[in-house]
Scaffold this motif. Structure first.
Motif, PDB file in Angstrom:
ATOM      1  N   TYR A   1       0.841  -1.202   0.000  1.00 14.49           N
ATOM      2  CA  TYR A   1       0.000   0.000   0.000  1.00 14.49           C
ATOM      3  C   TYR A   1       0.874   1.250   0.000  1.00 14.49           C
ATOM      4  O   TYR A   1       2.057   1.218   0.374  1.00 14.49           O
ATOM      5  CB  TYR A   1      -0.933   0.008   1.202  1.00 14.49           C
ATOM      6  CG  TYR A   1      -0.261   0.259   2.537  1.00 14.49           C
ATOM      7  CD1 TYR A   1      -0.262   1.528   3.117  1.00 14.49           C
ATOM      8  CD2 TYR A   1       0.376  -0.778   3.225  1.00 14.49           C
ATOM      9  CE1 TYR A   1       0.350   1.766   4.344  1.00 14.49           C
ATOM     10  CE2 TYR A   1       0.994  -0.550   4.448  1.00 14.49           C
ATOM     11  CZ  TYR A   1       0.977   0.715   5.010  1.00 14.49           C
ATOM     12  OH  TYR A   1       1.591   0.948   6.221  1.00 14.49           O
ATOM     13  N   THR A   2       0.288   2.351  -0.421  1.00 12.06           N
ATOM     14  CA  THR A   2       0.973   3.637  -0.432  1.00 12.06           C
ATOM     15  C   THR A   2       0.745   4.349   0.894  1.00 12.06           C
ATOM     16  O   THR A   2      -0.399   4.541   1.308  1.00 12.06           O
ATOM     17  CB  THR A   2       0.457   4.523  -1.579  1.00 12.06           C
ATOM     18  OG1 THR A   2       0.770   3.901  -2.824  1.00 12.06           O
ATOM     19  CG2 THR A   2       1.117   5.900  -1.544  1.00 12.06           C
ATOM     20  N   GLY A   3       1.842   4.726   1.524  1.00 11.44           N
ATOM     21  CA  GLY A   3       1.749   5.531   2.724  1.00 11.44           C
ATOM     22  C   GLY A   3       2.117   6.979   2.423  1.00 11.44           C
ATOM     23  O   GLY A   3       3.003   7.241   1.600  1.00 11.44           O
TER      24      GLY A   3
ATOM     25  N   GLU B   1       8.524  12.876  -8.718  1.00 11.17           N
ATOM     26  CA  GLU B   1       8.261  13.678  -7.530  1.00 11.17           C
ATOM     27  C   GLU B   1       7.496  12.861  -6.487  1.00 11.17           C
ATOM     28  O   GLU B   1       6.791  11.905  -6.806  1.00 11.17           O
ATOM     29  CB  GLU B   1       7.482  14.928  -7.910  1.00 11.17           C
ATOM     30  CG  GLU B   1       8.270  15.882  -8.806  1.00 11.17           C
ATOM     31  CD  GLU B   1       7.499  17.148  -9.130  1.00 11.17           C
ATOM     32  OE1 GLU B   1       6.337  17.252  -8.687  1.00 11.17           O
ATOM     33  OE2 GLU B   1       8.052  18.020  -9.827  1.00 11.17           O
ATOM     34  N   GLY B   2       7.626  13.295  -5.244  1.00  3.74           N
ATOM     35  CA  GLY B   2       7.057  12.548  -4.137  1.00  3.74           C
ATOM     36  C   GLY B   2       5.554  12.458  -4.108  1.00  3.74           C
ATOM     37  O   GLY B   2       4.988  11.624  -3.393  1.00  3.74           O
ATOM     38  N   ASN B   3       4.868  13.285  -4.885  1.00  4.02           N
ATOM     39  CA  ASN B   3       3.402  13.216  -4.944  1.00  4.02           C
ATOM     40  C   ASN B   3       2.904  12.547  -6.216  1.00  4.02           C
ATOM     41  O   ASN B   3       1.714  12.627  -6.539  1.00  4.02           O
ATOM     42  CB  ASN B   3       2.797  14.617  -4.820  1.00  4.02           C
ATOM     43  CG  ASN B   3       3.214  15.531  -5.956  1.00  4.02           C
ATOM     44  OD1 ASN B   3       4.167  15.238  -6.669  1.00  4.02           O
ATOM     45  ND2 ASN B   3       2.509  16.637  -6.127  1.00  4.02           N
ATOM     46  N   ASN B   4       3.806  11.875  -6.942  1.00  4.51           N
ATOM     47  CA  ASN B   4       3.436  11.194  -8.196  1.00  4.51           C
ATOM     48  C   ASN B   4       3.930   9.752  -8.207  1.00  4.51           C
ATOM     49  O   ASN B   4       4.486   9.275  -9.194  1.00  4.51           O
ATOM     50  CB  ASN B   4       4.022  11.942  -9.392  1.00  4.51           C
ATOM     51  CG  ASN B   4       3.348  13.269  -9.647  1.00  4.51           C
ATOM     52  OD1 ASN B   4       2.146  13.413  -9.418  1.00  4.51           O
ATOM     53  ND2 ASN B   4       4.104  14.252 -10.103  1.00  4.51           N
ATOM     54  N   PHE B   5       3.695   9.039  -7.095  1.00  2.42           N
ATOM     55  CA  PHE B   5       4.256   7.692  -6.961  1.00  2.42           C
ATOM     56  C   PHE B   5       3.345   6.896  -6.038  1.00  2.42           C
ATOM     57  O   PHE B   5       3.494   6.916  -4.830  1.00  2.42           O
ATOM     58  CB  PHE B   5       5.671   7.804  -6.387  1.00  2.42           C
ATOM     59  CG  PHE B   5       6.401   6.492  -6.217  1.00  2.42           C
ATOM     60  CD1 PHE B   5       6.808   5.756  -7.314  1.00  2.42           C
ATOM     61  CD2 PHE B   5       6.706   6.021  -4.945  1.00  2.42           C
ATOM     62  CE1 PHE B   5       7.496   4.556  -7.142  1.00  2.42           C
ATOM     63  CE2 PHE B   5       7.395   4.828  -4.766  1.00  2.42           C
ATOM     64  CZ  PHE B   5       7.791   4.105  -5.869  1.00  2.42           C
ATOM     65  N   ARG B   6       2.346   6.207  -6.609  1.00  5.63           N
ATOM     66  CA  ARG B   6       1.355   5.587  -5.719  1.00  5.63           C
ATOM     67  C   ARG B   6       0.618   4.407  -6.366  1.00  5.63           C
ATOM     68  O   ARG B   6       0.694   4.170  -7.545  1.00  5.63           O
ATOM     69  CB  ARG B   6       0.339   6.612  -5.256  1.00  5.63           C
ATOM     70  CG  ARG B   6      -0.413   7.376  -6.335  1.00  5.63           C
ATOM     71  CD  ARG B   6      -1.288   8.436  -5.701  1.00  5.63           C
ATOM     72  NE  ARG B   6      -2.026   9.266  -6.651  1.00  5.63           N
ATOM     73  CZ  ARG B   6      -1.579  10.406  -7.170  1.00  5.63           C
ATOM     74  NH1 ARG B   6      -0.366  10.842  -6.852  1.00  5.63           N
ATOM     75  NH2 ARG B   6      -2.325  11.103  -8.010  1.00  5.63           N
ATOM     76  N   ASP B   7      -0.092   3.680  -5.488  1.00  9.15           N
ATOM     77  CA  ASP B   7      -1.080   2.657  -5.854  1.00  9.15           C
ATOM     78  C   ASP B   7      -0.454   1.400  -6.469  1.00  9.15           C
ATOM     79  O   ASP B   7      -0.655   1.089  -7.649  1.00  9.15           O
ATOM     80  CB  ASP B   7      -2.122   3.230  -6.815  1.00  9.15           C
ATOM     81  CG  ASP B   7      -2.734   4.529  -6.326  1.00  9.15           C
ATOM     82  OD1 ASP B   7      -2.768   4.737  -5.112  1.00  9.15           O
ATOM     83  OD2 ASP B   7      -3.170   5.334  -7.176  1.00  9.15           O
ATOM     84  N   PRO B   8       0.329   0.620  -5.699  1.00 10.22           N
ATOM     85  CA  PRO B   8       0.920  -0.616  -6.228  1.00 10.22           C
ATOM     86  C   PRO B   8      -0.154  -1.627  -6.639  1.00 10.22           C
ATOM     87  O   PRO B   8      -1.205  -1.739  -6.009  1.00 10.22           O
ATOM     88  CB  PRO B   8       1.760  -1.143  -5.064  1.00 10.22           C
ATOM     89  CG  PRO B   8       1.154  -0.520  -3.842  1.00 10.22           C
ATOM     90  CD  PRO B   8       0.653   0.826  -4.278  1.00 10.22           C
ATOM     91  N   THR B   9       0.137  -2.367  -7.716  1.00  9.87           N
ATOM     92  CA  THR B   9      -0.791  -3.377  -8.223  1.00  9.87           C
ATOM     93  C   THR B   9      -0.595  -4.704  -7.493  1.00  9.87           C
ATOM     94  O   THR B   9       0.345  -4.885  -6.718  1.00  9.87           O
ATOM     95  CB  THR B   9      -0.554  -3.630  -9.714  1.00  9.87           C
ATOM     96  OG1 THR B   9       0.771  -4.171  -9.881  1.00  9.87           O
ATOM     97  CG2 THR B   9      -0.685  -2.372 -10.534  1.00  9.87           C
TER      98      THR B   9
END
Length: 497
Positions: free
Chosen positions: A145-147, A188-196
């Motif tokens: 999960y994305t923290g 950037e730190g706000n463009n890295f999320r939601d692992p499959t």
């Protein structure tokens, strides 16, 4: 000619009370783990109003508050699990989001459990955002999960069940060495999320993609691991394009080319194609193509164009979707978040916002060019009294009310027969945006063959109604059916809605 379903004011509400605390757990991976206390995020019980005319009895909803993305759907030891983004404090998207957790034996009737993941550590202290569950052979499920960390940076974390013998997986623990993936150079730190959901590749390594944005490209950032703990970023994304925005909630999975059966996420052979799904522009788009693991490349049959012609799961309220392989019935099931159009004030007044779509069985069309989806067969468990009508002739402009429906929600199967299709207007599908056509030619605009369909949630005087209607066109190689909805008269403001 239009068929009307009259709205009734009575509705049976089943309120399931949410648990008051949550705890934490561990898996077959040899790791240290931290307890994941959710004591500060307790969801207190709430008495629902006797009359909540707009609350669904068919779709999944928590008893109260805000819901969005479905997370980590899976089957484990006879139980279906659904996690989802949840605000324990109100009916709006919160500054701090958690993973709520519910279970079911049939994907229809749900029990709400204690929250699974709550912000407690520096690497997720500002929210536990979306992710997926992967079942490791012989070891059980693992959550990625994305923290949102203390610096408001998006990082990827891992959590594991504490007790693998518990089919409800009620307690989860976080990996002590989180985060296991941080934003790479150029992202950037706000463009890295939601692992499959991860898949086991040809060389025995695990692969997972993270949604990202870099160098004006939306992308599926690829990571690989031998042990599911230590992850290395691949040199190139599995796929990237300049024609989209930031990728949210990506999904990547195989579909059979010869069967409606689903296949496990790790299946790779000549009998499958691969679906790549990404969320951007507030919609979920997908491509069908070929995965080449030796090159770690995805080659789509048709690239994203960044236009309305790209393939979508759904043209309604449907976003942040997630699929999983149901090994019990050999099918792939699709969930999607149904975001509402109410104002924040309306949501706070009613005490809840958001629901999940009815779960859908999804497979590859025989043409191999698009996906087909249908509500899962278990939906029949929600059916009560059946009202049937046959051979009802509807003249142009006529309205017919279906009698005998006493519930405010109904599952409708209707067949329209139009004997004179040659009257249909010509439409070139490659030159028209179907969604714009639905908007421009709404239910009040008469055409040669249409509109015809249903008026749902209609008041007696029809001042409030939601039209679901069809138009028939003559295409380049046959006839085309356009299905639309018209919500322009769906709300009565004097009811405070």
């Amino acid at each position: 000619m239009t068929l009307v379903l009259k709205r009734q004011e009575n509705m049976e509400i089943l309120a399931v009370l949410v648990g008051l605390f949550c705890v934490l757990q561990s898996n077959g991976i040899e790791v240290e783990a931290l307890e994941n206390g959710c004591q500060n995020f307790q969801s207190h019980t709430v008495m629902l109003q006797e009359q909540q005319s707009y609350r669904s009895s068919f779709h999944f909803q928590p008893p109260k508050n805000w819901l969005n993305d479905p997370n980590g759907p899976m089957w484990y030891k006879g139980v279906y699990h659904l996690f989802y983004q949840y605000n324990p404090y109100g009916a709006f998207f919160g500054d701090v989001m958690i993973w709520a957790h519910s279970v079911s034996h049939d994907l229809i009737n749900w029990i709400h459990l204690n929250h699974a993941l709550c912000p407690t550590e520096p690497y997720d202290i500002n929210s536990c955002w979306s992710g997926s569950a992967t079942t490791l052979p012989g070891k059980g499920p693992v959550i990625l999960y994305t923290g949102i960390d203390a610096n408001h940076c998006q990082v990827q974390n891992m959590a594991l069940p504490k007790n693998l013998s518990d089919p409800l997986l009620e307690e989860w623990i976080k990996f002590a060495q989180n985060p296991i993936m941080t934003p790479p150079d150029g992202v950037e730190g706000n463009n890295f999320r939601d692992p499959t959901t991860a898949w086991l590749s040809h060389d025995g390594k695990w692969s997972v993609i993270i949604g990202g944005w870099s160098n004006n490209q939306g992308m599926a950032i690829l990571y690989r691991s031998e042990d599911f703990v230590n992850w290395t970023k691949n040199q190139d994304p599995l796929y990237s394009t300049e024609r989209t925005g930031m990728w949210e909630c990506p999904d990547f999975y195989p579909v059979s080319v010869n069967s409606t059966d689903g296949v496990d996420t790790s299946v790779l052979n000549e009998g499958v194609k691969h679906v790549m799904k990404a969320g951007f522009n507030s919609h979920d788009y997908y491509m069908i193509g070929t995965y080449v693991p030796e090159m770690e490349k995805y080659i789509p049959d048709n690239d994203f164009t960044g236009t309305s012609m790209d393939l979508r799961y759904d043209h309604g309220k449907f976003y942040a979707s997630k699929t999983f392989f149901d090994s019990v019935k050999n099918r792939r099931i699709l969930w999607g978040w149904v975001n509402e159009s109410d104002s924040r004030e309306d949501d706070m007044e009613k005490g809840w916002s958001g629901l999940q779509s009815i779960p859908r069985h999804i497979w590859l069309d025989r043409s191999g060019k698009q996906l087909v989806q249908w509500p899962i067969e278990e939906i029949s468990k929600l059916h009560g009294k059946k009202v049937s009508l046959f051979h009802k002739k509807l003249d142009s402009g006529s309205i017919f009310e279906v009698q005998g429906i006493t519930a405010s929600q109904a599952d409708v199967e209707v067949v329209f027969e139009l004997p004179e299709l040659q009257q249909a207007e010509f439409l070139n599908p490659t030159a028209v945006d179907p969604q714009l056509l639905c908007t421009d030619a709404n239910a009040s605009i008469k055409g040669r063959l249409g509109p015809f369909g249903l008026l749902t949630l209609a008041t007696k005087d029809l001042t409030e109604q939601t039209a679901i209607f069809f138009r028939i066109f003559k295409g380049l190689k046959g006839y085309l059916v356009l299905m639309c909805s018209d919500p322009s008269r769906s709300t009565l403001r004097d009811e405070g809605r």
